[in-house]
Design a protein around this motif. Structure first.
Motif, PDB file in Angstrom:
ATOM      1  N   SER A  11       0.812  -1.201   0.000  1.00 56.82           N
ATOM      2  CA  SER A  11       0.000   0.000   0.000  1.00 56.82           C
ATOM      3  C   SER A  11       0.855   1.264   0.000  1.00 56.82           C
ATOM      4  CB  SER A  11      -0.897   0.000   1.220  1.00 56.82           C
ATOM      5  OG  SER A  11      -1.676  -1.150   1.171  1.00 56.82           O
ATOM      6  N   PHE A 361       2.922 -18.829  -2.389  1.00 54.62           N
ATOM      7  CA  PHE A 361       2.497 -17.481  -2.036  1.00 54.62           C
ATOM      8  C   PHE A 361       3.641 -16.493  -1.908  1.00 54.62           C
ATOM      9  CE2 PHE A 361      -1.322 -19.670  -1.246  1.00 54.62           C
ATOM     10  CZ  PHE A 361      -2.281 -18.734  -1.525  1.00 54.62           C
ATOM     11  N   VAL A 506       1.228 -18.559   4.869  1.00 55.05           N
ATOM     12  CA  VAL A 506       0.371 -18.403   3.685  1.00 55.05           C
ATOM     13  C   VAL A 506       0.580 -17.065   2.987  1.00 55.05           C
ATOM     14  CG1 VAL A 506      -1.660 -17.425   4.807  1.00 55.05           C
ATOM     15  CG2 VAL A 506      -1.960 -18.932   2.868  1.00 55.05           C
ATOM     16  N   ALA A 510       2.731  -6.194   5.377  1.00 54.77           N
ATOM     17  CA  ALA A 510       3.634  -5.149   5.800  1.00 54.77           C
ATOM     18  C   ALA A 510       4.029  -5.295   7.272  1.00 54.77           C
ATOM     19  CB  ALA A 510       2.982  -3.801   5.562  1.00 54.77           C
ATOM     20  N   ALA A 541      -6.398 -18.654   9.916  1.00 55.48           N
ATOM     21  CA  ALA A 541      -5.252 -17.843   9.487  1.00 55.48           C
ATOM     22  C   ALA A 541      -4.892 -16.935  10.653  1.00 55.48           C
ATOM     23  CB  ALA A 541      -5.635 -17.010   8.268  1.00 55.48           C
ATOM     24  N   LEU A 601     -14.273 -11.110   5.220  1.00 54.94           N
ATOM     25  CA  LEU A 601     -13.486 -12.106   5.961  1.00 54.94           C
ATOM     26  C   LEU A 601     -13.783 -11.980   7.451  1.00 54.94           C
ATOM     27  CD1 LEU A 601     -11.067 -14.181   5.412  1.00 54.94           C
ATOM     28  CD2 LEU A 601      -9.692 -12.448   6.542  1.00 54.94           C
ATOM     29  N   MET A 617      -8.048 -15.118  12.022  1.00 50.35           N
ATOM     30  CA  MET A 617      -9.047 -14.896  10.969  1.00 50.35           C
ATOM     31  C   MET A 617      -9.562 -16.230  10.448  1.00 50.35           C
ATOM     32  SD  MET A 617      -6.844 -12.255   8.649  1.00 50.35           S
ATOM     33  CE  MET A 617      -5.264 -13.038   8.832  1.00 50.35           C
ATOM     34  N   GLU A 618     -10.694 -16.122   9.832  1.00 53.22           N
ATOM     35  CA  GLU A 618     -11.199 -17.233   9.039  1.00 53.22           C
ATOM     36  C   GLU A 618     -10.146 -17.536   7.971  1.00 53.22           C
ATOM     37  OE1 GLU A 618     -14.450 -15.635   6.801  1.00 53.22           O
ATOM     38  OE2 GLU A 618     -14.908 -17.535   5.847  1.00 53.22           O
ATOM     39  N   PHE A 619      -9.921 -18.809   7.713  1.00 54.78           N
ATOM     40  CA  PHE A 619      -8.924 -19.150   6.701  1.00 54.78           C
ATOM     41  C   PHE A 619      -9.586 -19.363   5.339  1.00 54.78           C
ATOM     42  CE2 PHE A 619      -6.529 -22.570   4.486  1.00 54.78           C
ATOM     43  CZ  PHE A 619      -5.452 -21.782   4.113  1.00 54.78           C
ATOM     44  N   CYS A 620      -8.989 -18.796   4.315  1.00 53.76           N
ATOM     45  CA  CYS A 620      -9.507 -18.975   2.951  1.00 53.76           C
ATOM     46  C   CYS A 620      -8.599 -19.934   2.199  1.00 53.76           C
ATOM     47  CB  CYS A 620      -9.574 -17.633   2.226  1.00 53.76           C
ATOM     48  SG  CYS A 620     -10.826 -16.580   2.921  1.00 53.76           S
ATOM     49  N   ASP A 681      -8.372   0.104   0.043  1.00 51.30           N
ATOM     50  CA  ASP A 681      -7.194  -0.595  -0.489  1.00 51.30           C
ATOM     51  C   ASP A 681      -7.640  -1.883  -1.183  1.00 51.30           C
ATOM     52  OD1 ASP A 681      -4.575  -1.205  -1.073  1.00 51.30           O
ATOM     53  OD2 ASP A 681      -4.070  -1.936   0.928  1.00 51.30           O
ATOM     54  N   ASN A 686      -5.982  -8.432  -1.655  1.00 51.77           N
ATOM     55  CA  ASN A 686      -6.882  -8.334  -0.506  1.00 51.77           C
ATOM     56  C   ASN A 686      -8.240  -8.970  -0.782  1.00 51.77           C
ATOM     57  OD1 ASN A 686      -4.991  -7.064   1.042  1.00 51.77           O
ATOM     58  ND2 ASN A 686      -5.634  -5.003   0.501  1.00 51.77           N
ATOM     59  N   LEU A 688      -9.825 -12.670  -1.125  1.00 50.69           N
ATOM     60  CA  LEU A 688      -9.516 -14.085  -0.893  1.00 50.69           C
ATOM     61  C   LEU A 688     -10.671 -14.969  -1.356  1.00 50.69           C
ATOM     62  CD1 LEU A 688      -8.155 -13.708   2.772  1.00 50.69           C
ATOM     63  CD2 LEU A 688      -6.817 -13.732   0.672  1.00 50.69           C
ATOM     64  N   ASP A 699      -8.142  -7.461   4.942  1.00 46.74           N
ATOM     65  CA  ASP A 699      -7.195  -6.369   5.200  1.00 46.74           C
ATOM     66  C   ASP A 699      -7.889  -5.009   5.371  1.00 46.74           C
ATOM     67  OD1 ASP A 699      -5.027  -4.831   5.576  1.00 46.74           O
ATOM     68  OD2 ASP A 699      -4.046  -5.260   3.659  1.00 46.74           O
TER      69      ASP A 699
HETATM   70  N1  ATP Z   1      -7.467 -15.358   6.056  1.00 48.75           N
HETATM   71  C1  ATP Z   1      -6.594 -15.657   5.095  1.00 48.75           C
HETATM   72  N2  ATP Z   1      -6.682 -16.814   4.425  1.00 48.75           N
HETATM   73  C2  ATP Z   1      -5.804 -17.117   3.449  1.00 48.75           C
HETATM   74  N3  ATP Z   1      -4.788 -16.306   3.079  1.00 48.75           N
HETATM   75  C3  ATP Z   1      -4.633 -15.143   3.710  1.00 48.75           C
HETATM   76  C4  ATP Z   1      -5.529 -14.751   4.752  1.00 48.75           C
HETATM   77  N4  ATP Z   1      -5.158 -13.538   5.192  1.00 48.75           N
HETATM   78  C5  ATP Z   1      -4.105 -13.171   4.474  1.00 48.75           C
HETATM   79  N5  ATP Z   1      -3.764 -14.127   3.575  1.00 48.75           N
HETATM   80  C6  ATP Z   1      -2.655 -14.071   2.628  1.00 48.75           C
HETATM   81  O1  ATP Z   1      -1.645 -13.246   3.158  1.00 48.75           O
HETATM   82  C7  ATP Z   1      -1.427 -12.113   2.312  1.00 48.75           C
HETATM   83  C8  ATP Z   1      -1.088 -10.906   3.160  1.00 48.75           C
HETATM   84  O2  ATP Z   1      -2.183 -10.647   4.040  1.00 48.75           O
HETATM   85  P1  ATP Z   1      -2.672  -9.186   4.325  1.00 48.75           P
HETATM   86  O3  ATP Z   1      -2.988  -8.490   3.034  1.00 48.75           O
HETATM   87  O4  ATP Z   1      -3.758  -9.239   5.306  1.00 48.75           O
HETATM   88  O5  ATP Z   1      -1.370  -8.583   4.970  1.00 48.75           O
HETATM   89  P2  ATP Z   1      -1.039  -7.054   5.099  1.00 48.75           P
HETATM   90  O6  ATP Z   1      -0.051  -6.895   6.191  1.00 48.75           O
HETATM   91  O7  ATP Z   1      -2.305  -6.320   5.259  1.00 48.75           O
HETATM   92  O8  ATP Z   1      -0.415  -6.758   3.709  1.00 48.75           O
HETATM   93  P3  ATP Z   1      -0.200  -5.320   3.091  1.00 48.75           P
HETATM   94  O9  ATP Z   1      -0.216  -4.369   4.214  1.00 48.75           O
HETATM   95  O10 ATP Z   1       1.129  -5.435   2.432  1.00 48.75           O
HETATM   96  O11 ATP Z   1      -1.331  -5.138   2.119  1.00 48.75           O
HETATM   97  C9  ATP Z   1      -2.698 -11.977   1.502  1.00 48.75           C
HETATM   98  O12 ATP Z   1      -2.457 -11.351   0.257  1.00 48.75           O
HETATM   99  C10 ATP Z   1      -3.117 -13.430   1.330  1.00 48.75           C
HETATM  100  O13 ATP Z   1      -2.429 -14.025   0.274  1.00 48.75           O
END
Ligand code: ATP
Length: 848
Positions: A11, A361, A506, A510, A541, A601, A617-620, A681, A686, A688, A699
């Motif tokens: 972001s 991933f 997974v 950031a 997750a 989510l 979190m719920e896992f996807c 964002d 973001n 899933l 997110d």
């Molecule tokens: N609940 C979930 N189930 C499956 N995969 C997930 C889940 N949450 C996050 N991920 C994976 O982890 C990645 C990073 O998660 P997330 O976007 O929440 O992190 P972030 O710290 O917010 O990242 P950024 O700030 O860089 O956007 C996601 O793009 C996804 O691939």
């Protein structure tokens, strides 16, 4: 355009989100100073930026029962452009481009839509007529067919009516994948049956008279009497005929299936359950129906319905029935057997599981690095010792119930309850808002907790383990704590007990890595499960949130509270203390479960250990949209067994698949907007998916609270947020205050284009920095059209036309002319889009 390869984005800026939009607002002082009459409250950030200007707000009429206080700005009906009322894309032109101006509040509402709604309505009339004709034709065909003992083998053209169109001169500029469906779609074209040449679009309206019956079988409220229980995983069709089409072992077989007349499948026109557990699915009526488009992970059936079958991460397949001794639970419920009988399929998947999850991933790191990273992380956050710092839902529910019994609300809503809470909280004017009294309490408590903890750590007074753990109850006040014990709240167990042990990484964000935890189901896990379940296991997750070195505490605090509170509030049922009024007697009823967010989510818990935080979190199980779009770019690396994503363009989705995802995305965003939250964002990373294609927005760290429970107004904001390719142009205009809902709409448009093109539209919506965006602007100005949109193809010219109209309205550079999410959902394109989720009507948007 050819250069606009997909790559993961971080972001631009972490939002003002809670920090600017509610942090100040929610400080006890802020609230007490707030107006109980719902007068505009200036945003703290805004005040700093514009010391002499009041916050810019949209005021909506909340006193009218028909108008939501959180309604999107309504576009006024523009004068008719076309005599016939049929929007003519070729003649559409933007009014000479003006500098986006938000100087006049009136201007905000005197919007002239690019294609007027009236035009569209008239177009709809014509559509209906056409539709009627089509239906008549279809009925005739059906009658003819029913005379045959053998059902003819129909083939349907994909975009056959587009074929006559002359390719435009600019073809050479056209991105490689744009407008085409999946490469595999071509195979669908090959199966054109010369005798029965229907378009899929025609089939979408097929069998109208059975719609009602089908709806009943699909709807979440009604279960048909004559149903067959749909067991097991959504992702793995169980019926033998389905297996004939694609047994999962041979993905190539799926395309050939189109040529096999014996390939009849049982149409599962079913809705997606909010929970992914197969056994929690509503019963459905199986209707024998032929598959007319069979791609590897997407099938379309003769009656226009479709089915997604997204790949499950291999690690899940490998783990779903593995019992670690500690996890074993003798009380495992009977439904295990239901899920467990995919074992055969599991074995197939196991053999195919050649990619490491982390490689899939975290393409930028190799397996060793990831392992190292994981070990480091394991050292830092000990899931065995992390405890929840929020009260459980069970606890909240019992509290609300208790309050509803002890208080005697007069007006039947929970406003009185909040007012009588003994806290100085203004009257609630927007009960749908995600941020209300409970959230306020959590925000204040969490912020205090985080600040205290981190400050003490910074001061190197750590010895913190004991103190930190002893502090964990601080978030819950003493009274609640006592009640909690009295209520036997047993939820206070360490993370590893509640959510299991980490089985892999997974993703990485950031602020830390996202891991998968798995544990065996127990008898206490009741359906519907709040997360993905497979075999004997439940998967979660867990996202670790740690301040980055050198990051100010406030920034981290904001990020964490935004991320957790917004997500938790949006994804959790709000237990409202209701009163049922029967005659003159008012009596309290049990708290009402208000939840209708299948596309958000679920955020389940926030745990803490040693001043590090773990969001559960719920896992996807099928990963994010980015991975889906780049799925064909994975190449196995023989040397270390890991897999990498080739940098480059992605694989576009089939338009029908993309449309379904778009509808789900829009519904999710609409749900957020209805609750006073803009995501800010939205991007493929973001978004899933569950294996059945159920889309989940995640997110919320950058999300913006544009309206709280105590406000009638929409707060605007300024400054660019999100990831560059998805950011709306007005966000880049210095000091411009924009409506966060409309930037979400722009981002949805970009996400959609990315889905159907497999590439970005442009890198950034600044003409000086991006020649593609510049050419978009000049083409729209000069020709009233953009060649990329003109080149797009759908399964029928009609859907193509309607989609184009919607896209032009979405990509209005002037936000005052842009369509809102609500309007986009109501567009002819979206209304004609078959979506595999059945949405219940939202609760009333009426303010009290
Ligand atoms: N609940 C979930 N189930 C499956 N995969 C997930 C889940 N949450 C996050 N991920 C994976 O982890 C990645 C990073 O998660 P997330 O976007 O929440 O992190 P972030 O710290 O917010 O990242 P950024 O700030 O860089 O956007 C996601 O793009 C996804 O691939």
């Amino acid at each position: 355009m050819g250069d606009e390869k997909l790559s993961r984005h971080t972001s631009l800026k972490r939002a003002r989100s809670l920090s600017e939009s509610i942090k100040g607002l929610f400080k006890p002082s802020g609230i007490s100073g707030g107006s109980s009459t719902g007068q505009p409250s200036p945003r703290p950030g805004q005040d700093q930026a514009h010391p002499h200007q009041p916050a810019r707000i949209i005021t909506s009429n909340v006193s009218s029962p028909s108008v939501s206080p959180i309604q999107s700005p309504v576009l006024q009906v523009a004068p008719k452009h076309h005599k016939l009322g049929v929007p003519n894309i070729a003649k559409l032109s933007l009014s000479p481009s003006r500098e986006p101006s938000l100087n006049s509040e009136n201007e905000m509402f005197s919007q002239e839509s690019f294609i007027s709604e009236k035009d569209e309505d008239e177009a709809n009339l014509l559509e209906r007529e056409e539709l009627q004709n089509k239906n008549e034709e279809q009925n005739q065909r059906k009658q003819a067919r029913s005379k045959d003992a053998h059902v003819p083998h129909h083939r349907y053209t994909i975009g056959s009516d587009e074929a006559e169109r002359r390719p435009r001169e600019r073809q050479k500029n056209f991105p490689q994948n744009a407008g085409q469906s999946n490469p595999t779609n071509n195979s669908a074209n090959h199966v054109l049956d010369q005798e029965n040449n229907f378009s899929i679009d025609a089939m979408l309206d097929y069998d109208d008279e059975s719609k009602f019956r089908r709806r009943n079988s699909l709807g979440v409220r009604t279960n048909s009497n004559r149903t067959r229980s749909r067991k097991n995983s959504l992702s793995t069709p169980r019926s033998p005929p389905m297996k004939t089409v694609n047994d999962g072992a041979n993905p190539n077989a799926s395309n050939n299936a189109m040529n096999n007349t014996s390939n009849r499948v049982y149409m599962r026109g079913r809705n997606h359950s909010d929970s992914i557990s197969a056994s929690s699915l509503p019963k459905f009526q199986e209707i024998e129906c032929k598959c007319i488009l069979d791609l590897e992970q997407f099938k379309v059936f003769e009656n226009g319905y479709h089915e997604h079958n997204l790949k499950v991460l291999p690690i899940i397949e490998n783990n779903k029935n593995v019992d670690s001794g500690e996890d074993k639970d003798a009380d495992a419920p009977a439904n295990n057997s239901e899920d467990g009988d995919n074992d055969l399929e599991t074995n197939i998947h196991k053999q195919k599981s050649v990619f490491s999850l982390s490689g899939l991933f975290k393409y930028h790191k190799d397996a060793n690095q990831q392992q190292q990273q994981q070990e480091e992380d394991d050292d830092q956050i000990n899931l065995e010792k992390a405890f929840s710092i929020i009260p459980s839902q069970k606890f909240i529910k019992s509290q609300v119930l208790k309050k509803s019994r002890t208080s005697t609300p007069k007006n039947g809503n929970n406003d009185e309850l909040m007012k009588n809470d003994g806290k100085n909280i203004p009257q609630i004017v927007n009960p749908n808002a995600a941020v209300g009294a409970e959230e306020l309490k959590l925000i204040n408590a969490l912020s205090e907790k985080i600040r205290k903890g981190l400050k003490s750590e910074n001061a190197k007074n750590s010895g913190s383990e004991t103190r930190s753990n002893s502090n964990k109850q601080e978030v819950i006040d003493d009274t609640e704590n006592k009640s909690r014990t009295a209520n036997n709240d047993t939820s206070h167990r360490p993370c590893s007990q509640k959510y299991g042990k980490s089985i892999g990484v997974v993703g990485a964000g950031a602020y830390g890595v996202v891991k998968i935890c798995a544990r065996c189901k127990t008898s206490k896990d009741i359906l519907p499960y709040s997360t993905y379940s497979s075999g004997k296991k439940l998967f979660f997750a867990v996202k670790e949130l740690k301040p980055k070195p050198g990051d100010p505490i406030d920034k981290f605090c904001t990020r964490l509270t935004s991320e957790f509170i917004i997500g938790h509030s949006l994804s959790h049922p709000h237990f409202e203390a209701n009163t049922a009024v029967s005659g003159s007697i008012t009596r309290p009823t049990p708290p009402r479960h208000v939840f209708n967010a299948p596309n958000i989510l679920k955020i389940l818990d926030l745990m803490e250990y040693n001043n590090s935080f773990v969001e559960v979190m719920e896992f996807c199980a099928s990963g994010d949209l980015y991975s889906l779009l780049t799925r064909n770019n994975i190449s196995s690396e023989a040397n270390n067994g890991s897999s990498r994503l080739k940098e480059g363009s992605g694989s576009p989705l089939h338009p029908l698949e993309a449309d379904c995802f778009m509808k789900q995305l829009l519904n999710g965003v609409q749900y957020m907007h209805d609750h006073g939250i803009a995501h800010c964002d939205l991007k493929p990373e973001n978004i899933l998916f569950q294996p059945n294609g159920l889309l989940k927005i995640c997110d919320f760290g950058t999300s913006s609270v544009f309206q709280t429970a105590w406000e009638k107004h929409v707060h605007f904001q300024s400054g660019a947020m999100g990831s560059e390719p998805y950011v709306a142009p007005e966000e880049f205009i210095r000091d411009m205050e924009y409506d966060p809902r409309l930037v979400d709409c722009w981002s949805c448009g970009i996400v959609y284009c990315t889905m159907i093109m497999g590439q970005y539209l442009w890198k950034i919506a600044i003409p000086e920095k991006d020649s593609l965006f510049k050419s978009f602007l000049s083409e729209i100005k000069n020709d009233g059209q953009f060649y990329l949109f003109e080149e797009l193809r759908h399964v029928s010219s009609e859907l193509n036309r309607l989609r184009k109209i919607a896209l032009y309205r979405t990509f209005q550079v002037d936000p005052t002319k842009r369509i809102s999410i609500e309007q986009l959902l109501q567009s002819s394109w979206m209304r004609r889009t078959k979506c595999c989720v059945v949405y219940r009507p939202l609760h009333n948007k009426v303010s009290k």
